[in-house]
Motif scaffolding. Structure first.
Motif, mmCIF file in Angstrom:
data_model
loop_
_atom_site.group_PDB
_atom_site.id
_atom_site.type_symbol
_atom_site.label_atom_id
_atom_site.label_comp_id
_atom_site.label_asym_id
_atom_site.label_seq_id
_atom_site.Cartn_x
_atom_site.Cartn_y
_atom_site.Cartn_z
ATOM 1 N N ARG A 17 0.889 -1.257 -0.140
ATOM 2 C CA ARG A 17 0.004 -0.001 -0.021
ATOM 3 C C ARG A 17 0.917 1.290 0.102
ATOM 4 N N GLU A 18 1.947 1.252 0.721
ATOM 5 C CA GLU A 18 2.874 2.455 0.818
ATOM 6 C C GLU A 18 3.613 2.647 -0.666
ATOM 7 N N MET A 19 3.733 1.576 -1.451
ATOM 8 C CA MET A 19 4.174 1.860 -2.716
ATOM 9 C C MET A 19 3.374 2.332 -3.716
ATOM 10 N N GLU A 20 2.090 1.730 -3.589
ATOM 11 C CA GLU A 20 1.030 2.358 -4.352
ATOM 12 C C GLU A 20 0.669 3.661 -4.026
ATOM 13 N N SER A 21 0.834 4.184 -2.609
ATOM 14 C CA SER A 21 0.445 5.589 -2.446
ATOM 15 C C SER A 21 1.682 6.305 -2.842
ATOM 16 N N ILE A 51 7.011 2.176 -10.538
ATOM 17 C CA ILE A 51 6.404 2.959 -11.412
ATOM 18 C C ILE A 51 6.386 2.547 -12.644
ATOM 19 N N LYS A 52 7.613 1.812 -13.153
ATOM 20 C CA LYS A 52 7.918 1.585 -14.586
ATOM 21 C C LYS A 52 7.108 0.478 -14.962
ATOM 22 N N LYS A 53 6.998 -0.598 -14.158
ATOM 23 C CA LYS A 53 6.102 -1.880 -14.123
ATOM 24 C C LYS A 53 4.603 -1.429 -14.286
ATOM 25 N N LYS A 54 4.263 -0.511 -13.423
ATOM 26 C CA LYS A 54 2.878 -0.218 -13.442
ATOM 27 C C LYS A 54 2.530 0.622 -14.865
ATOM 28 N N ARG A 55 3.345 1.294 -15.405
ATOM 29 C CA ARG A 55 3.022 2.117 -16.467
ATOM 30 C C ARG A 55 3.070 1.017 -17.615
ATOM 31 N N GLU A 56 3.736 0.005 -17.662
ATOM 32 C CA GLU A 56 3.883 -1.023 -18.728
ATOM 33 C C GLU A 56 2.794 -2.216 -18.528
ATOM 34 N N LYS A 57 2.529 -2.721 -17.583
ATOM 35 C CA LYS A 57 1.650 -3.649 -17.265
ATOM 36 C C LYS A 57 0.220 -3.034 -16.811
ATOM 37 N N GLY A 58 0.159 -1.961 -16.402
ATOM 38 C CA GLY A 58 -1.155 -1.417 -15.779
ATOM 39 C C GLY A 58 -1.356 -1.840 -14.503
ATOM 40 N N GLU A 59 -0.988 -2.939 -13.897
ATOM 41 C CA GLU A 59 -1.416 -3.255 -12.695
ATOM 42 C C GLU A 59 -0.341 -4.365 -12.103
ATOM 43 N N VAL A 60 0.136 -4.154 -10.782
ATOM 44 C CA VAL A 60 1.129 -4.982 -10.367
ATOM 45 C C VAL A 60 0.481 -5.253 -8.745
ATOM 46 N N ALA A 62 2.315 -7.356 -6.484
ATOM 47 C CA ALA A 62 3.072 -7.750 -5.394
ATOM 48 C C ALA A 62 4.353 -6.732 -5.599
ATOM 49 N N VAL A 63 5.437 -6.750 -4.589
ATOM 50 C CA VAL A 63 6.710 -6.038 -4.660
ATOM 51 C C VAL A 63 7.684 -6.875 -4.189
ATOM 52 N N ALA A 64 8.965 -6.636 -4.579
ATOM 53 C CA ALA A 64 10.028 -7.401 -4.273
ATOM 54 C C ALA A 64 9.872 -8.789 -4.723
ATOM 55 N N TRP A 65 10.547 -9.695 -3.625
ATOM 56 C CA TRP A 65 10.532 -11.004 -3.816
ATOM 57 C C TRP A 65 9.019 -11.567 -3.990
ATOM 58 N N GLY A 66 8.198 -10.905 -3.275
ATOM 59 C CA GLY A 66 6.724 -11.438 -3.446
ATOM 60 C C GLY A 66 6.389 -11.263 -5.239
ATOM 61 N N ALA A 67 6.813 -10.460 -5.802
ATOM 62 C CA ALA A 67 6.409 -10.224 -7.319
ATOM 63 C C ALA A 67 7.071 -11.497 -8.117
ATOM 64 N N VAL A 68 8.178 -11.963 -7.856
ATOM 65 C CA VAL A 68 9.061 -12.848 -8.339
ATOM 66 C C VAL A 68 8.368 -14.270 -8.346
ATOM 67 N N SER A 69 7.942 -14.506 -6.863
ATOM 68 C CA SER A 69 7.278 -15.835 -6.279
ATOM 69 C C SER A 69 5.993 -15.702 -7.161
ATOM 70 N N GLN A 70 5.218 -14.527 -7.032
ATOM 71 C CA GLN A 70 3.859 -14.544 -7.724
ATOM 72 C C GLN A 70 4.021 -14.974 -9.364
ATOM 73 N N ALA A 71 4.869 -14.322 -9.937
ATOM 74 C CA ALA A 71 5.042 -14.793 -11.114
ATOM 75 C C ALA A 71 5.420 -15.989 -11.485
ATOM 76 N N LYS A 72 6.188 -16.807 -10.758
ATOM 77 C CA LYS A 72 6.303 -18.271 -10.834
ATOM 78 C C LYS A 72 5.501 -19.315 -10.495
ATOM 79 N N ARG A 73 4.095 -18.613 -9.688
ATOM 80 C CA ARG A 73 3.314 -19.631 -9.377
ATOM 81 C C ARG A 73 2.664 -20.280 -10.556
#
Length: 647
Positions: A17-21, A51-60, A62-73
């Motif tokens: 939420r901090e990153m989103e804000s 911010i770069k991922k948000k502009r490219e994909k439109g929605e993110v 998770a952050v940091a390692w959580g995003a990596v694990s989410q992508a590999k699920r």
């Protein structure tokens, strides 16, 4: 990287939420990148990449390692939840899957739903170990060692059977309005002179660790207990495995305990009325002050003599549990005998350590039972057993739906009724899907785990003439008449058999002959058709008088076990009044020649006093093989043992 990794820095721990804000303030132009990162204590490069991922994909998501694990699920949250629910349902029905089977099911689940899987999944045709460990963690699952449960217990404890039990209990409770101190549960348990060793401290990595016991297999002594719903217990009854009972057997037993003996040490039809007299003596029950006895379906409990005594005195109502449900419905089994066995094993272990070099026997058992009684058979445990079974206080809904899940395997339409439902309308799994997770079963093309691996179901029920055994009030007139009728039919059958023997010899069955196998000195009987050429064989219907026995004769002796009656061949050593001292033989396991009959050998240290009434027949003198010392002790009988259960 290890599976359990402890972070040493705070990088990547910024809440989502901090990153989103912060990203929203920068993207809307209200704040620069550096100012937003400085104000919220976020690394400038981390915020820039977000911010770069948000502009490219439109929605993110998770952050940091959580995003990596989410992508590999591999599976989505909904699919994982569906798979986890199916595995929980199978485990609740006592048909759980092993870790390897779970991984194979996950792979097939992914393939059937066109989900992209890693290369090693396709190569091995099962999910990977690392994925499986994470799957267990995410869905609150674990690998457990199941407890072996018989099919009878699994299928007998169902809603219909339990409903019948509470219906009958309500009838008998309303009839007399029994107070808690007049509701008794009676049951037997066995205690042995050999304890189960507990855990001990030993050297790490040692292959074998031992603990002293008095013998390999100990003698069994039956302890009969009666407890009431108020938490009280009457003095127990001991059944010792002896032909003659002696008062010295009860040395150290609880005050007021009663003792008796039987050949096997188990409860039988003759001992059960003795315990009823013992119970009536300690409870002072009468017609005006009756008891409610809750029993299991042991054959010795359902006897004509016991039912007649209870009905004649009207001092107790006997109420039986449904078969194979005592682990759930019997208070003694639920909350008393477990702690009692644990305390008894601990007391026996202490006795062995206090008496090194001595062998435990049945003479020490009553004293150890006394110690276990003081610690385990307590008012708290007793009342907990009655409360947990719903007997007192009366609670028909004590068992939740999940407890009936194992019996769903046997849910089938009754063939005697009209088919009003199909198997698809039977109750489903006990584990319900998470309401917070969207349902995906209705999506087109989706294949659920229950379609890949359906829940097990029994085949259609076959009609048989066997009468169903169920819970019953034994002292009611219909049940008593049914027991009397069964005894009358049994007596007529026995009389008919006796008349056939008296009128003439029974029809001889085809003789058996033996085929030879590879062994030389040990033999086993292999039956084949043979000519009926031995007219000197000892017939089953021949007249036998116990007074004809002399030392050196060979006899066939009856031994009644818990489930059946077996017969042993013995050699008479002494004749003492109404008893004989017999040296028993054991049957050889191996091969025989064509012209020989079953062969037996002497069983060392297997001598017992047997009443003459248990001698079935006198056998002809056997032939000795001769030759070596070992073969000299082999006896071959020139008679046919067909139709006899000879051990």
């Amino acid at each position: 990287m290890p599976r359990i990794y402890t972070r040493k820095t705070t990088w990547g721990l910024t809440p989502f939420r901090e990153m989103e804000s912060a990203a929203a303030e920068v993207m809307e132009g209200r704040m620069s990148l550096r100012a937003a990162a400085r104000q919220r204590n976020i690394n400038k490069s981390t915020l820039y990449r977000f911010i770069k991922k948000k502009r490219e994909k439109g929605e993110v998501t998770a952050v940091a390692w959580g995003a990596v694990s989410q992508a590999k699920r591999v599976f989505s949250d909904e699919m994982e939840q569906d798979l986890a629910n199916h595995l929980k349902s199978l485990a609740d029905q006592f048909h759980g899957l092993s870790p390897l089977k779970c991984r194979e099911l996950a792979f097939e689940f992914a393939v059937r739903n066109n989900v992209h899987v890693p290369e090693n999944w396709s190569r091995r045709e099962c999910a990977g170990e690392e994925w499986f460990i994470g799957f267990l963690t995410r869905n609150h699952l674990s690998v457990r060692t199941p407890e072996a449960t018989s099919l009878g217990r699994v299928t007998a404890f169902n809603k219909t059977t339990v409903g019948e039990f509470f219906d009958n209990l309500a009838v008998v409770m309303d009839r007399y309005t029994f107070p808690p101190h007049r509701i008794y549960n009676v049951d037997e348990t066995g205690v042995s002179a050999v304890q189960k060793p507990r855990q001990v401290v030993s050297e790490k990595g040692k292959k074998q660790v031992g603990s002293i016991t008095s013998a390999e297999r100990g003698e069994l002594v039956t302890v009969v207990c009666a407890v009431n719903a108020a938490g009280n217990v009457i003095p127990p009854m001991f059944i010792f495995p002896r032909m003659r009972y002696k008062d010295i057997f009860l040395f150290g037993a609880p005050a007021g305990a009663k003792g008796t003996s039987s050949r096997t040490g188990w409860m039988n039809e003759e001992i059960w009325p003795e315990f009823l007299d013992h119970l009536i003596e300690h409870t002072n029950c009468s017609t005006d002050n009756p008891l409610l006895l809750i029993l299991d379906n042991l054959k010795a409990h359902i006897t004509l003599k016991a039912c007649s005594a209870l009905c004649r005195n009207r001092c107790a109502e006997a109420f039986t549990l449904p078969p194979h449900t005592s682990h759930r419905l019997q208070p003694l089994d639920v909350a008393v005998y477990g702690p009692f066995k644990a305390q008894y094993s601990q007391a026996l272990d202490g006795w062995m350590r206090s008496n090194p070099g001595k062998t435990m026997s049945i003479y020490q058992i009553p004293g150890l039972v006394t110690e276990a009684f003081l610690s385990a058979v307590t008012p708290r445990n007793i009342t907990s057993g009655f409360r947990s079974t719903g007997i007192f206080p009366f609670n028909r809904g004590i068992f939740p739906k999940d407890t009936f899940a194992p019996s769903m395997v046997s849910d089938r339409p009754n063939p005697l009724l009209e088919p009003t439902s199909t198997s698809s309308e039977l109750p489903g799994p006990s584990v319900q899907p998470d309401p917070d997770v969207p349902h995906i079963q209705s999506q087109p093309g989706y294949v659920s785990p229950s379609e890949i691996l359906p829940f097990p179901k029994c085949p259609p029920r076959v009609q048989t003439k066997r009468k169903r055994v169920k819970t019953a009030i034994l002292t009611d007139t219909p049940e008593k008449q049914a027991i009397e009728k069964a005894y009358q039919e049994k007596g007529k059958l026995a009389g008919k058999t006796q008349n056939n023997k008296e009128n003439g010899k029974p029809k001889k069955k085809p003789k058996k002959k033996i085929i030879e196998t590879s062994s030389d000195e040990s033999d086993v009987a292999v039956p084949l058709e043979d000519d009926d050429d031995d007219e000197d064989d000892d017939e089953e219907g021949s007249v036998f008088s116990p007074t004809d026995l002399n030392p050196g004769d060979f006899v066939l002796v009856n031994f009644a076990t818990k489930h059946r009656t077996v017969r042993y061949v013995g050699m008479v050593e002494q004749v003492e009044g109404d008893e004989i001292l017999t040296q028993f033989l054991r049957r050889i396991q191996g091969s025989q020649k064509v012209w020989e009959r079953p062969t037996f050998s002497i069983k060392e240290n297997y001598v017992a006093h047997v009443p003459k009434s248990d001698v079935v027949k006198k056998l002809p003198q056997p032939k000795r093989r001769g030759g070596t010392t070992r073969r000299e002790q082999l006896f071959t009988f020139p008679c046919n043992f067909q139709g006899w259960i000879v051990e």
